[in-house]
Structures are given as structure tokens and as C-alpha cells.
Design an enzyme around this catalytic site. Structure first.
Site, PDB file in Angstrom:
ATOM      1  CG  ASN A 157      -8.737  -1.599  12.209  1.00 60.35           C
ATOM      2  OD1 ASN A 157      -7.788  -2.266  11.805  1.00 60.35           O
ATOM      3  ND2 ASN A 157      -9.197  -0.553  11.555  1.00 60.35           N
ATOM      4  CD  GLU A 205      -8.605   0.782   7.976  1.00 60.65           C
ATOM      5  OE1 GLU A 205      -8.488  -0.144   8.807  1.00 60.65           O
ATOM      6  OE2 GLU A 205      -7.949   1.831   8.051  1.00 60.65           O
ATOM      7  CG  ASP A 253      -0.344  -0.561   2.485  1.00 61.41           C
ATOM      8  OD1 ASP A 253       0.893  -0.517   2.604  1.00 61.41           O
ATOM      9  OD2 ASP A 253      -1.091  -1.050   3.344  1.00 61.41           O
ATOM     10  CG  HIS A 273      -5.784  -2.400   9.040  1.00 60.86           C
ATOM     11  ND1 HIS A 273      -5.853  -1.065   9.377  1.00 60.86           N
ATOM     12  CD2 HIS A 273      -4.452  -2.710   9.159  1.00 60.86           C
ATOM     13  CE1 HIS A 273      -4.646  -0.605   9.672  1.00 60.86           C
ATOM     14  NE2 HIS A 273      -3.776  -1.591   9.552  1.00 60.86           N
TER      15      HIS A 273
HETATM   16  C1  F6R Z   1       1.525  -1.596   6.152  1.00 61.96           C
HETATM   17  C2  F6R Z   1       0.176  -2.119   6.254  1.00 61.96           C
HETATM   18  C3  F6R Z   1      -0.564  -2.160   7.551  1.00 61.96           C
HETATM   19  C4  F6R Z   1       0.291  -2.464   8.770  1.00 61.96           C
HETATM   20  C5  F6R Z   1      -0.545  -2.432  10.049  1.00 61.96           C
HETATM   21  C6  F6R Z   1       0.305  -2.659  11.281  1.00 61.96           C
HETATM   22  O1  F6R Z   1       1.998  -1.671   4.824  1.00 61.96           O
HETATM   23  O2  F6R Z   1      -0.355  -2.502   5.269  1.00 61.96           O
HETATM   24  O3  F6R Z   1      -1.598  -3.104   7.452  1.00 61.96           O
HETATM   25  O4  F6R Z   1       0.890  -3.733   8.614  1.00 61.96           O
HETATM   26  O5  F6R Z   1      -1.201  -1.206  10.148  1.00 61.96           O
HETATM   27  O6  F6R Z   1       1.185  -1.600  11.429  1.00 61.96           O
HETATM   28  P1  F6R Z   1       2.356  -1.642  12.518  1.00 61.96           P
HETATM   29  O7  F6R Z   1       3.267  -2.728  12.100  1.00 61.96           O
HETATM   30  O8  F6R Z   1       3.007  -0.285  12.406  1.00 61.96           O
HETATM   31  O9  F6R Z   1       1.705  -1.880  13.817  1.00 61.96           O
END
Ligand code: F6R
Length: 245
Positions: free
Chosen positions: A135, A142, A67, A137
Site C-alpha cells: 500500500n 500507512e 519499527d 507504506h
Molecule cells: C519493516 C517495515 C516495513 C516493510 C514492508 C515490506 O521494518 O518497516 O515497512 O519494509 O512492509 O515488507 P516485506 O519486505 O516483508 O515485503
């Protein structure tokens, strides 16, 4: 779903790195699906170290990221392209032209989503690395995201904006939209490794591993994938078990 509970973040990173290393050593032309955020940093550190030591080479490897924020150019310090460049790509021998991150500044974002899905078709991933949001995701899919969705522009949840504000000067600066690989694209990877650490991930991890498969917890779809390894630290795993006393 194979679940590994590591003692701490270093052990977690080593275990997850082990899966990626095995893929690259068995196929030097592997396609790696990569993620940003705090969770993969320890893995990227190990990739850089063992590449510098000459133990693993990424010269023929291709990478595809999950992303990117809409509106942040590749040179913006909080863009995911910049994150990948500074935390991994500049530290291993991968060729820049073999690294792919969605372009969140494309003039035609719908065309960029289509281009990215076509790229994913051309570059089937041998392994996809994932983190998980508080959450539930995965990528920026989401809660409520369709399980059969492709790459698309998504509105970030309030909880995601709040969680990612730690990387920006203030919460107002966090982009409200992102371009994200869809759940269909994630599930197409041959193998998946998901890493999570800390007690703030414990409920999402429980819902992913033990809850019903529901779009309310996007990560729960991973229960239906044939080759998923979930690597947790003890805090992130803390809601997976019944306490007997
Ligand atoms: C990042 C992504 C997100 C993260 C998630 C956890 O490319 O797609 O899904 O993996 O938000 O983020 P952290 O590792 O910072 O807790």
C-alpha cells in the site's frame, strides 16, 4: 531518485548491499538504519558472509531499526528485535549494545516514542534501508500518515495485517498496533536505499517513483530526498515503463 533494476532477488540484494558496504568501509563508525521483513534478507545474508570472511567489520557501527510490534517481547519469534538478532546481529560483529529497536512492550509507550526520537537525534543515520508495503507504506507509516510525523504508535492497515499474516499461525495473531519511526525520522537519514521485489509491489513502486508526492502514498515523499537509491527486480519495476508495442 536513482533507480536500479536487477534481474532477480540475488542481484537486487547485491546492489543494495553494495551501497551499505561502501558506507561502512568509508566510515567504520557509521550509523545504519535497518528494516525487517522479507525484502532485506538477501542483504543481511551478504553482510553476514562478508563479515565472516573479514571483509567488512561492524565492531564500531551502530544500528537503529524502523519499527516494532506493540505487545511482542524481544524474545517473541515474530518480534522485530528477534528477527534482527537471528537474521543479522548474531551473524556479524556488531556489539549488542550498539543495536537499537523500539521497545513495543514499554510500560509507557508515549515515553518510548519520545526516547526513540531523541535517540535518532543523537545517532544521525548515514544510510537508511527501507522496504515498501503493497500500500506504499514505509516503516509502518500507512497511507494518510503525516509527512512531518515523528516516532509514534500506529494502527496497522488491514492490508498490512493480511500481508504480515504469513509470519504468524493465523491473521488473528498479527498485532494490530506498532511503534514506528515517523516519515520525518526516515527523511533525516543522509542516504536512503529502498528495496522491493515481486509483482505485488509494482503498483506501490509506480506510485512512489512516478506518482504525485502525497500522503496517500507515504513512500512518494522519497522523491523529495536528495540521495535515494531504489533497487528493484524486474517484476517490481514492471509498472514504471510505458509499453511501446
Ligand atoms: C519493516 C517495515 C516495513 C516493510 C514492508 C515490506 O521494518 O518497516 O515497512 O519494509 O512492509 O515488507 P516485506 O519486505 O516483508 O515485503
Amino acid at each position: 531518485m536513482k533507480i536500479i533494476v536487477a534481474k532477480n532477488y540475488d542481484e537486487l540484494s547485491e546492489a543494495a548491499y553494495g551501497v551499505i558496504k561502501e558506507v561502512v568501509l568509508s566510515n567504520p563508525q557509521a550509523v545504519l538504519g535497518l528494516a525487517t521483513g522479507s525484502s532485506p534478507l538477501g542483504i543481511y545474508k551478504r553482510m553476514a558472509e562478508e563479515c565472516t570472511e573479514g571483509k567488512v567489520s561492524y565492531k564500531e557501527v551502530k544500528t537503529v531499526n524502523l519499527d516494532e510490534y506493540v505487545g511482542l517481547p524481544p524474545t517473541h519469534p515474530q518480534s522485530y528485535r528477534w528477527f534482527m538478532k537471528t537474521n543479522l546481529f548474531d551473524k556479524i560483529d556488531v556489539l549488542p549494545e550498539n543495536t537499537h529497536v523500539p521497545n513495543g512492550c514499554a510500560a509507557d509507550l508515549a515515553a518510548e516514542c519520545k526516547r526513540y526520537d531523541e535517540l535518532l537525534e543523537k545517532l544521525p543515520r548515514n544510510v537508511q534501508l527501507l522496504g515498501i508495503g503493497n500500500n506504499g507504506h514505509i516503516a509502518f507509516n500507512e497511507p494518510g500518515s503525516p509527512f512531518d510525523g515523528g516516532t509514534r504508535i500506529v494502527e496497522l492497515d488491514k492490508s498490512t495485517i493480511a500481508a504480515n499474516a504469513r509470519f504468524f499461525e493465523s491473521e488473528d495473531e498479527v498485532p494490530k498496533k506498532a511503534i514506528s519511526m515517523g516519515i520525518k525520522g526516515i527523511m533525516a537519514s543522509e542516504k536512503i536505499v529502498l528495496v522491493a521485489s515481486g509483482s505485488n509491489k509494482a503498483e506501490a513502486v509506480r506510485a512512489m517513483c512516478k506518482g504525485p508526492v502525497t500522503e496517500a502514498c507515504p513512500a512518494s515523499i522519497l522523491q523529495n530526498h536528495p540521495d535515494v537509491t531504489v533497487v528493484l527486480d524486474e517484476e517490481a519495476a514492471s509498472k514504471l515503463y510505458f509499453k511501446l508495442w
